[in-house]
Design a protein around this motif. Sequence first.
Motif, short mmCIF file in Angstrom:
data_model
loop_
_atom_site.label_atom_id
_atom_site.label_comp_id
_atom_site.label_asym_id
_atom_site.label_seq_id
_atom_site.Cartn_x
_atom_site.Cartn_y
_atom_site.Cartn_z
N VAL A 1 1.11 -0.92 0.22
CA VAL A 1 -0.11 0.00 0.36
C VAL A 1 0.94 0.76 -0.13
O VAL A 1 0.90 2.23 -0.70
N TYR A 2 1.41 1.57 1.27
CA TYR A 2 2.78 2.40 0.84
C TYR A 2 3.64 2.87 -0.19
O TYR A 2 3.54 3.90 -0.97
N LYS A 3 3.70 2.23 -1.16
CA LYS A 3 4.28 1.73 -2.76
C LYS A 3 3.50 2.53 -3.45
O LYS A 3 3.80 3.57 -4.36
N GLN A 4 2.63 1.72 -3.58
CA GLN A 4 1.81 3.04 -4.42
C GLN A 4 1.14 3.96 -4.04
O GLN A 4 0.52 4.64 -5.00
N MET A 5 1.11 3.51 -3.04
CA MET A 5 0.72 5.95 -1.84
C MET A 5 1.74 6.37 -3.08
O MET A 5 1.67 7.79 -3.77
N LYS A 6 3.06 6.07 -3.11
CA LYS A 6 4.28 6.87 -3.88
C LYS A 6 4.40 7.30 -4.61
O LYS A 6 4.28 8.05 -5.22
N SER A 7 4.00 5.68 -5.56
CA SER A 7 4.01 5.72 -6.82
C SER A 7 2.06 6.79 -7.67
O SER A 7 1.81 7.33 -8.65
N SER A 8 1.45 7.12 -6.08
CA SER A 8 -0.21 7.81 -7.07
C SER A 8 0.94 8.96 -6.48
O SER A 8 -0.55 9.91 -6.00
N ARG A 9 1.88 9.34 -5.78
CA ARG A 9 1.60 10.35 -4.79
C ARG A 9 0.98 10.85 -4.05
O ARG A 9 0.51 11.99 -3.67
N ILE A 10 0.20 10.00 -3.28
CA ILE A 10 -0.18 10.39 -1.91
C ILE A 10 0.26 10.60 -0.53
O ILE A 10 1.51 9.66 -0.35
N SER A 11 0.72 12.09 -0.39
CA SER A 11 2.14 12.20 0.86
C SER A 11 1.64 11.38 1.62
O SER A 11 0.10 11.45 2.52
N PRO A 12 2.22 10.59 2.58
CA PRO A 12 1.77 9.30 4.04
C PRO A 12 2.03 10.76 4.82
O PRO A 12 2.30 12.31 4.55
N ASN A 13 1.22 10.48 6.06
CA ASN A 13 1.99 11.50 7.00
C ASN A 13 1.89 10.38 9.10
O ASN A 13 1.88 9.29 8.27
N LYS A 14 1.49 10.77 9.50
CA LYS A 14 1.93 10.28 10.86
C LYS A 14 1.09 8.72 11.03
O LYS A 14 2.20 8.12 11.27
N LYS A 15 0.06 8.98 10.90
CA LYS A 15 -0.76 7.87 11.09
C LYS A 15 0.03 6.84 9.39
O LYS A 15 -0.76 5.60 9.80
N THR A 16 -0.19 7.09 8.79
CA THR A 16 0.56 6.24 7.83
C THR A 16 1.72 5.34 8.24
O THR A 16 1.43 3.90 8.42
N PHE A 17 2.53 5.98 8.82
CA PHE A 17 4.00 5.10 8.96
C PHE A 17 3.81 4.69 10.40
O PHE A 17 3.77 3.35 10.45
N GLY A 18 2.40 5.28 10.94
CA GLY A 18 2.61 4.09 12.59
C GLY A 18 1.80 2.91 12.48
O GLY A 18 1.96 1.85 12.87
N LYS A 19 0.90 2.57 10.91
CA LYS A 19 0.29 1.83 10.74
C LYS A 19 1.59 0.61 10.03
O LYS A 19 1.39 -0.41 10.01
N LEU A 20 2.24 1.52 9.37
CA LEU A 20 3.30 1.00 8.73
C LEU A 20 4.09 0.19 10.03
O LEU A 20 4.71 -1.47 9.82
N ILE A 21 4.53 1.13 10.93
CA ILE A 21 5.13 0.23 12.00
C ILE A 21 4.30 -0.75 12.97
O ILE A 21 5.21 -1.61 13.02
N GLU A 22 3.82 -0.37 13.18
CA GLU A 22 2.20 -1.29 13.94
C GLU A 22 2.05 -2.56 12.69
O GLU A 22 2.45 -4.26 13.63
N SER A 23 2.66 -2.32 11.57
CA SER A 23 1.93 -3.99 10.91
C SER A 23 3.36 -4.88 11.38
O SER A 23 3.92 -6.19 11.05
N ALA A 24 4.36 -4.43 10.99
CA ALA A 24 5.71 -5.14 10.89
C ALA A 24 6.02 -5.28 12.76
O ALA A 24 6.09 -6.52 12.60
N ALA A 25 5.53 -5.09 13.93
CA ALA A 25 6.16 -4.89 14.87
C ALA A 25 5.06 -5.99 15.42
O ALA A 25 5.04 -6.97 16.12
N LYS A 26 3.56 -6.19 14.83
CA LYS A 26 2.53 -7.08 15.42
C LYS A 26 3.44 -8.37 15.61
O LYS A 26 2.93 -9.96 16.10
N LEU A 27 4.10 -8.68 13.55
CA LEU A 27 4.71 -9.94 14.09
C LEU A 27 6.06 -10.24 14.29
O LEU A 27 7.25 -11.18 14.07
N GLY A 28 6.66 -8.87 15.09
CA GLY A 28 7.81 -8.95 15.62
C GLY A 28 8.89 -8.77 15.23
O GLY A 28 10.64 -8.56 14.77
#
Length: 234
Positions: free
Chosen positions: A27-54
């Motif tokens: 999803v993040y890569k798709q946002m970049k290719s569509s030039r949709i600027s991320p915000n803290k919520k974007t990165f918060g969910k990216l961090i959470e998705s990785a952290a949940k799996l350790g």
Amino acid sequence: AEALRMFENTRLKAYANAGDCKGATKVYKQMKSSRISPNKKTFGKLIESAAKLGNVKLAIKWFEELKRVLGEQPDGHCFSALISGHAKRGNTKEATELFACMKSLTLTPSTECYGNVMDSFAKNGEWAEVLVLFNQSVSVGLTPDAVKYSILINSFAKAGKSEEAGHWLEMMRIKELRPDAPHYQTVIHSAARNSKPHVANHWLDRMACAGISPDVESFNAVIAAAASVGRLAS
């Protein structure tokens, strides 16, 4: 643009809840290719998705990417997600260092974050650190839940401190968090292992008074503890 970002962040939330870091990265890569600027919520969910799996390595990558892309410090949610990731991997040193960093930025870890780090210390047998974190969570206004009381009970029971484990079981009951059979069994078996039949028998009685039928193993543990004391006395 804001509506599109909200939509993509909602997609990221779904992947984060599922612990699907590959889907979140896509999803993040798709946002970049569509030039949709991320915000803290974007990165918060990216961090959470990785952290949940350790997957701490990936969580750190997103943590640093946030600072690089946004030029800002991560918020409480981002810190809490990364701390939880470290805790799940047993990286208590890194987790506590991030705790200290959060405090210096006047950010408060989430109640789930406290629980994860408490559990990490508990698994290492560091009951004193578990208690410190519990008290810290209360001091910042977080209401202890059944998970935190369970961690305290297990931590003290594992350390052979059955009276202290019983204290937190009683506190859990007073707070109307409804301890169940495993909570009572944990204290009973801890007391029995440490030749404290009076403590084990007390909680066996309390278990029955709470309307929970004591199991055979708990009865046997109390009997064995009493027999052990009898042999020592003789």
